[in-house]
Design an enzyme around this catalytic site. Sequence first.
Site, PDB file in Angstrom:
ATOM      1  CB  SER A   1      -0.971  -0.035   1.176  1.00  0.00           C
ATOM      2  OG  SER A   1      -1.961   0.963   1.063  1.00  0.00           O
TER       3      SER A   1
ATOM      4  CG  ASP B   1      -7.393  -1.601  -3.607  1.00  0.00           C
ATOM      5  OD1 ASP B   1      -7.724  -0.468  -3.218  1.00  0.00           O
ATOM      6  OD2 ASP B   1      -6.250  -2.079  -3.439  1.00  0.00           O
TER       7      ASP B   1
ATOM      8  CG  HIS C   1      -6.215  -1.523   0.022  1.00  0.00           C
ATOM      9  ND1 HIS C   1      -5.351  -1.221  -0.994  1.00  0.00           N
ATOM     10  CD2 HIS C   1      -5.585  -1.163   1.176  1.00  0.00           C
ATOM     11  CE1 HIS C   1      -4.250  -0.686  -0.506  1.00  0.00           C
ATOM     12  NE2 HIS C   1      -4.362  -0.640   0.818  1.00  0.00           N
TER      13      HIS C   1
END
Length: 356
Positions: free
Chosen positions: A175, A279, A309
């Site tokens: 991320s 996501d 996510h």
Amino acid sequence: MADHSQFGSPTKEWLNHEAAYAPLPEPPIHTLPAQEIQKQVNGGREQASAEAMKAEGLAEKVQIKSIRIPARDGHDIPTRIYSPRGTTSSHTALPVYVFYHGGGFIYGTPDTEDATCSRIVAAMPIIVINVAYRHAPQNPYPAAHNDASDAFDWVMSNASSIGGDVDMVVVGGVSSGGNLAASVVLEKRGEEPRIRGLVLGIPYLVLNSGNFPADYHVSKDKASRIQCAKAPVLPMAVVDFFAKEFRGKSGVVVPDVGLASERDLAGFPSTAFLVAGNDPLRDDGFMFAEKMQRAGVPVKFHVFPGLPHAFRRFDDLKSSKRWDELTVESIQWTLSEQKPQVPPLDVKVEESTSMT
């Protein structure tokens, strides 16, 4: 123009998870200060990591050492070194994986990543360096990026002293950590010793959503930031919250590593992607990978359709185990010699259960 919307529909695996555990609550971004949310999230993640360390017997397999790396402004960066138990007397230098955790540039502590890093070491002979860079809102941009760069420089200068092979260094992140990892490689490309590989998990590469190229998608509704705007775990409201806090009160426009040109990406090391289908950041990974491939970079790309996510935090999902396996496989892949592939991108679809 691209269309990856076929990966956005939830799978039975995720729907079964929601049926068993109930949908996730709305994030309190409009009701609590950022630092209070940070405290709560970090506490939960630290507890989950500690429980996983115990349940999976990771402490018996991995030795952990805490150090502090000096940053350019005098700050000491908390860092943890994970290595296989019994390697202290070994004369064989091990590959090194420099890891930057996720959390929207807001969440994360050294403790939150113990299980994540230990799983890698337990699965392969490698040294993992967990860099606990500074976070917003206390330390907005560019503190995190500076810490990521300074810690990487320290690793390259000290790899041999910790039993690592400076010619076998892989950089990776999840991320927001993927943004840091990619930024480090972009900054250090061309330097010797060269970075051997890059592993990007659900990477957050375009921090200013309005800068995402409008002509990338076949139509606006196919864009992941539109299609997955209300996705679980990370809806767009939270993405915007992260970006706002990371900019800080100055409102500085942070750089979008995902918009680097093909010319800038030429010479990047072999890069592996792990992307989630449902996501808002899905297309960050796709666009960056496609651009890399056109620049002649060897690319390995896996997508988990229909999962949100950071789905790895849910241990009941079969795909979470596959995520762990693929992380290790991806590191190993980057450490071996790879050749560029001719476009289009070879997308490997991970499906533990059928699509709805």
